[in-house]
Scaffold this active site. Structure first.
Site, PDB file in Angstrom:
ATOM      1  N   ASP A 202       0.850  -1.186   0.000  1.00  0.00           N
ATOM      2  CA  ASP A 202       0.000   0.000   0.000  1.00  0.00           C
ATOM      3  C   ASP A 202       0.893   1.246   0.000  1.00  0.00           C
ATOM      4  O   ASP A 202       2.113   1.143  -0.114  1.00  0.00           O
ATOM      5  CB  ASP A 202      -0.959  -0.013   1.201  1.00  0.00           C
ATOM      6  CG  ASP A 202      -2.302   0.644   0.864  1.00  0.00           C
ATOM      7  OD1 ASP A 202      -2.286   1.821   0.458  1.00  0.00           O
ATOM      8  OD2 ASP A 202      -3.352  -0.011   0.985  1.00  0.00           O
ATOM      9  N   HIS A 272      -2.774   2.990  -4.552  1.00  0.00           N
ATOM     10  CA  HIS A 272      -2.209   2.502  -3.281  1.00  0.00           C
ATOM     11  C   HIS A 272      -0.817   1.906  -3.517  1.00  0.00           C
ATOM     12  O   HIS A 272      -0.520   0.820  -3.045  1.00  0.00           O
ATOM     13  CB  HIS A 272      -3.140   1.460  -2.644  1.00  0.00           C
ATOM     14  CG  HIS A 272      -4.380   2.062  -2.045  1.00  0.00           C
ATOM     15  ND1 HIS A 272      -4.362   2.820  -0.897  1.00  0.00           N
ATOM     16  CD2 HIS A 272      -5.680   2.033  -2.447  1.00  0.00           C
ATOM     17  CE1 HIS A 272      -5.597   3.215  -0.601  1.00  0.00           C
ATOM     18  NE2 HIS A 272      -6.416   2.763  -1.534  1.00  0.00           N
ATOM     19  N   ASP A 335      -8.906  -0.503  -6.109  1.00  0.00           N
ATOM     20  CA  ASP A 335      -9.730   0.523  -5.446  1.00  0.00           C
ATOM     21  C   ASP A 335      -9.033   1.871  -5.464  1.00  0.00           C
ATOM     22  O   ASP A 335      -7.822   1.955  -5.647  1.00  0.00           O
ATOM     23  CB  ASP A 335      -9.981   0.123  -3.985  1.00  0.00           C
ATOM     24  CG  ASP A 335      -8.670  -0.014  -3.213  1.00  0.00           C
ATOM     25  OD1 ASP A 335      -7.754  -0.653  -3.744  1.00  0.00           O
ATOM     26  OD2 ASP A 335      -8.565   0.526  -2.096  1.00  0.00           O
ATOM     27  N   GLU A 336      -9.807   2.885  -5.232  1.00  0.00           N
ATOM     28  CA  GLU A 336      -9.320   4.228  -4.932  1.00  0.00           C
ATOM     29  C   GLU A 336      -8.117   4.622  -5.783  1.00  0.00           C
ATOM     30  O   GLU A 336      -7.044   4.907  -5.262  1.00  0.00           O
ATOM     31  CB  GLU A 336      -8.995   4.310  -3.436  1.00  0.00           C
ATOM     32  CG  GLU A 336     -10.222   4.040  -2.574  1.00  0.00           C
ATOM     33  CD  GLU A 336      -9.953   4.069  -1.062  1.00  0.00           C
ATOM     34  OE1 GLU A 336     -10.856   4.482  -0.327  1.00  0.00           O
ATOM     35  OE2 GLU A 336      -8.853   3.677  -0.634  1.00  0.00           O
ATOM     36  N   TYR A 433     -16.700  -3.997   8.128  1.00  0.00           N
ATOM     37  CA  TYR A 433     -15.373  -3.434   8.403  1.00  0.00           C
ATOM     38  C   TYR A 433     -15.126  -3.473   9.902  1.00  0.00           C
ATOM     39  O   TYR A 433     -15.670  -2.671  10.661  1.00  0.00           O
ATOM     40  CB  TYR A 433     -15.274  -2.014   7.824  1.00  0.00           C
ATOM     41  CG  TYR A 433     -14.800  -2.039   6.391  1.00  0.00           C
ATOM     42  CD1 TYR A 433     -15.163  -3.087   5.554  1.00  0.00           C
ATOM     43  CD2 TYR A 433     -13.971  -1.055   5.869  1.00  0.00           C
ATOM     44  CE1 TYR A 433     -14.723  -3.150   4.243  1.00  0.00           C
ATOM     45  CE2 TYR A 433     -13.521  -1.107   4.558  1.00  0.00           C
ATOM     46  CZ  TYR A 433     -13.894  -2.163   3.754  1.00  0.00           C
ATOM     47  OH  TYR A 433     -13.448  -2.228   2.456  1.00  0.00           O
ATOM     48  N   PHE A 434     -14.283  -4.405  10.295  1.00  0.00           N
ATOM     49  CA  PHE A 434     -14.035  -4.568  11.729  1.00  0.00           C
ATOM     50  C   PHE A 434     -13.033  -3.540  12.260  1.00  0.00           C
ATOM     51  O   PHE A 434     -12.668  -3.584  13.429  1.00  0.00           O
ATOM     52  CB  PHE A 434     -13.579  -6.007  12.035  1.00  0.00           C
ATOM     53  CG  PHE A 434     -14.700  -7.031  11.955  1.00  0.00           C
ATOM     54  CD1 PHE A 434     -15.990  -6.671  11.604  1.00  0.00           C
ATOM     55  CD2 PHE A 434     -14.450  -8.376  12.246  1.00  0.00           C
ATOM     56  CE1 PHE A 434     -17.024  -7.612  11.531  1.00  0.00           C
ATOM     57  CE2 PHE A 434     -15.466  -9.327  12.192  1.00  0.00           C
ATOM     58  CZ  PHE A 434     -16.745  -8.947  11.829  1.00  0.00           C
ATOM     59  N   ASP A 435     -12.601  -2.618  11.362  1.00  0.00           N
ATOM     60  CA  ASP A 435     -11.839  -1.471  11.885  1.00  0.00           C
ATOM     61  C   ASP A 435     -12.798  -0.366  12.328  1.00  0.00           C
ATOM     62  O   ASP A 435     -12.373   0.657  12.853  1.00  0.00           O
ATOM     63  CB  ASP A 435     -10.835  -0.939  10.855  1.00  0.00           C
ATOM     64  CG  ASP A 435     -11.482  -0.494   9.545  1.00  0.00           C
ATOM     65  OD1 ASP A 435     -12.529  -1.066   9.156  1.00  0.00           O
ATOM     66  OD2 ASP A 435     -10.938   0.425   8.890  1.00  0.00           O
ATOM     67  N   GLU A 486      -5.074   1.231  10.032  1.00  0.00           N
ATOM     68  CA  GLU A 486      -4.578   2.593  10.241  1.00  0.00           C
ATOM     69  C   GLU A 486      -4.473   2.913  11.727  1.00  0.00           C
ATOM     70  O   GLU A 486      -3.512   3.533  12.177  1.00  0.00           O
ATOM     71  CB  GLU A 486      -5.527   3.614   9.594  1.00  0.00           C
ATOM     72  CG  GLU A 486      -5.478   3.684   8.075  1.00  0.00           C
ATOM     73  CD  GLU A 486      -6.540   2.819   7.409  1.00  0.00           C
ATOM     74  OE1 GLU A 486      -6.969   1.797   8.005  1.00  0.00           O
ATOM     75  OE2 GLU A 486      -6.949   3.149   6.276  1.00  0.00           O
TER      76      GLU A 486
HETATM   77  C1  TNX Z   1     -11.057   1.928   2.358  1.00  0.00           C
HETATM   78  S1  TNX Z   1     -11.636  -0.933   1.387  1.00  0.00           S
HETATM   79  C2  TNX Z   1      -9.968   1.326   1.791  1.00  0.00           C
HETATM   80  C3  TNX Z   1      -8.753   1.101   2.607  1.00  0.00           C
HETATM   81  C4  TNX Z   1      -8.871   1.751   3.961  1.00  0.00           C
HETATM   82  C5  TNX Z   1     -10.242   1.488   4.524  1.00  0.00           C
HETATM   83  C6  TNX Z   1     -10.445   1.999   5.929  1.00  0.00           C
HETATM   84  C7  TNX Z   1     -10.732  -0.363   0.318  1.00  0.00           C
HETATM   85  C8  TNX Z   1     -10.783  -1.100  -0.895  1.00  0.00           C
HETATM   86  N1  TNX Z   1      -9.997   0.753   0.540  1.00  0.00           N
HETATM   87  O1  TNX Z   1      -7.631   1.534   1.900  1.00  0.00           O
HETATM   88  O2  TNX Z   1      -7.884   1.238   4.781  1.00  0.00           O
HETATM   89  O3  TNX Z   1     -11.215   2.063   3.693  1.00  0.00           O
HETATM   90  O4  TNX Z   1     -11.639   1.503   6.483  1.00  0.00           O
END
Ligand code: TNX
Length: 549
Positions: A202, A272, A335-336, A433-435, A486
């Site tokens: 990441d 990432h 993602d993202e 999401y267990f965070d 995180e």
């Molecule tokens: C989203 S889930 C993200 C992660 C973050 C997370 C925090 C995903 C595909 N991307 O990079 O750590 O939210 O909850």
């Protein structure tokens, strides 16, 4: 002549001495989590003692390992040591526990546990199924120093609802030792789970040794410090990092496989990727310099897919990843990935032209460029007999249906993916999401990402949308909870976030929805928690009593 009083005293003393020598007795209860089907039968209890042997089919290494593990579990929980022995002889089963294979037992991970006064049989079609039966027997045992346990006569059976029963662990945002990862695997095994999605790369670090690109771990695994709190302006300034050597990875993969858990590595791309870009800045659109990120979130700097070198890099990395991980699936993230660099990058724009990529409706040319890139990777992996899993953003990039989709931004993308013909794993951020926090009143909780997923919310989650057409329902292959780290810095905090929510997840992964009952689950949960306590695992005790405090 002795007085009657002293006679009575001697008798009591004798009784006490015998009882101490015999130790305590207890009785098993098969109403465990996840709940199996239990049919009582007429027979006295089976008496489990230190004389009981565990039989397994001669010459079968997997079943031998299963037998040894069962013996270890019994010893860990009760102090009783049971020996294991290879045998194919039916008469040896009398009075003992026998692990057996039988092709007529339901699915691959289904099991039957037959208990009569004359013996215990744990039967599966495969060794993996027998292992699941072992977990049920393990969870049914009373905990403490015991010398005799009554196992009620019964036929116990279960077959998991979903073939994919996952947990995810992010070892990038914070790094965890091999021992911690193994303990996480142990916790998964206790809960009947079979897939560990291991997030290894990441923006905040690259954590897997790749021999061809040593700078990935020499440089990319280390950051200068870590932001405090939720991206505050303050950084702790403490250099932080770590990575797993290939030998350590092989050891963890083997450890998981012995517990019938497949590890699916995630190499997140094209976003990432700051860990890799810091090590090899030429892989980015601007050429850097870059820095392994000390904060959380989404960065604009992603891989430049206009360069052939980037594709070569990705293939080389995946070659080594495939060597390390026998999993059918490789998770490639997706993602993202902001596309602002690609919009400005002459090489990415050239690629768009060369490949004849054109914006379509709401999909920009850059979104479809991500689709093109993903497809290259997908084909490369397919040539090696592997399939990709990607986050649900891939649905916006036109990838074909051999890509399995992980639905995280909600449950709707998963339903959409299944309608399109993708296999789907449901891990919507609420409540998977267990965070996230486990309660709405967060003032007394360790810092978490945000959000809220109470034990009941997890328990009530239904992965298959009610309105999903019959011909799409089988595409929902499972459910998973994610542990992004995180704000999780140490192992007890991981355990606090996952326990007891993993128990609720296990039950929805195994049980048909009509068999779920939260009140009954909570009653069964207390014994599972005594096992957590016995192993010294941290858990959120409040979740056992008040639902949302
Ligand atoms: C989203 S889930 C993200 C992660 C973050 C997370 C925090 C995903 C595909 N991307 O990079 O750590 O939210 O909850």
């Amino acid at each position: 002549m002795k007085s009657r009083k002293s006679c009575l005293f001697s008798l009591l003393l004798a009784l006490l001495v015998t009882a101490t020598a015999m130790g305590q007795t207890g009785r098993a209860d098969y109403r465990v989590v996840p709940l199996p089907e239990i049919n009582g039968i007429k027979s006295a209890d089976f008496q489990l003692t230190g004389q009981t042997l565990i039989n397994y089919p001669t010459g079968n290494r997997d079943m031998e390992r299963n037998a040894i593990m069962l013996s270890e579990y019994v010893e860990q929980l009760t102090g009783m040591h049971l020996s294991v022995r290879p045998t194919l002889n039916a008469k040896d089963r009398n009075g003992h526990i026998s692990l057996l294979l039988d092709p007529t037992v339901g699915g691959d991970e289904a099991y039957r546990l037959n208990v009569t006064a004359r013996g215990v049989e744990i039967i599966g079609k495969t060794a993996a199924g027998v292992f699941q039966g072992i977990q049920t027997l393990r969870k049914s045992l009373p905990v403490g120093a015991l010398s005799r346990i009554g196992l009620p006569a019964a036929q116990v059976a279960a077959s998991p609802r979903f073939p994919y029963r996952g947990m995810h662990l992010d070892c990038v945002r914070h790094f965890f030792t091999v021992e911690t990862v193994k303990r996480f695997i142990d916790i998964m095994a206790l809960h009947g789970m079979n897939r560990l999605h291991w997030h290894l790369t990441d923006d905040q670090g690259w954590r897997v040794e790749i021999k061809k690109y040593p700078r990935l771990t020499e440089v990319g695994a280390w950051r200068k410090g870590t932001v405090l709190g939720h991206n505050s302006p303050v950084n702790d300034g403490v250099p932080y990092g770590g990575y797993y050597t290939q030998e350590e990875i092989k050891d963890i993969v083997r450890y998981a496989a012995e517990r019938y858990i497949t590890i699916i590595p995630e190499i997140d791309m094209p976003g990432h990727m700051l860990g890799a870009l810091t090590a090899y800045p030429e892989l980015g659109c601007t050429g850097g310099p870059y820095e392994v990120w000390c904060q959380w979130g989404v960065t604009d700097d992603i891989l430049c897919v206009g360069k052939d070198e980037t594709l070569q890099f990705v293939k080389d990395v995946l070659d080594e990843v495939m060597q390390l991980f026998p999993s059918e699936y490789i998770h490639i993230g997706g993602d993202e990935s902001p596309r602002v660099r690609w919009e400005q990058c002459p090489l990415c724009q050239q690629r768009i032209k060369d490949e004849g990529i054109r914006a379509k409706g709401k999909q920009s040319a850059e979104a479809l460029l991500q689709g093109w890139f993903t497809t290259q990777v997908q084909h490369y992996l397919a040539d090696h007999g592997r399939h990709i899993i990607g986050w649900d953003e891939l649905l916006g990039c036109d990838v074909d249906t051999t890509a399995t989709i992980m639905s995280w931004t909600g449950a709707e993308p998963g339903a959409k993916g299944a309608r399109l013909g993708h296999d789907v794993i449901m891990t919507p951020n609420t409540p998977m999401y267990f965070d996230h926090y486990q309660t709405r009143s967060t003032w007394n909780e360790p810092m978490a990402f945000g959000g809220c997923a109470t034990l009941k919310m997890v328990y009530d989650f239904e992965p298959v949308a009610a309105d999903l057409p019959a011909d799409a329902r089988h595409h929902i292959i499972g459910a998973q909870a994610n542990v992004w780290t995180e704000y999780i810095t140490c192992e007890p905090q991981i355990q606090y976030q996952i326990l007891p929510r993993m128990a609720a997840l296990a039950e929805l992964q195994w049980l048909q929805p009509e068999l779920k009952d939260f009140t009954d689950f909570k009653a069964r949960l207390s014994h599972l928690v005594s096992i957590y306590q016995h192993y010294g695992w941290t858990y959120r005790a409040k979740s056992l009593t008040a639902e949302d405090e």
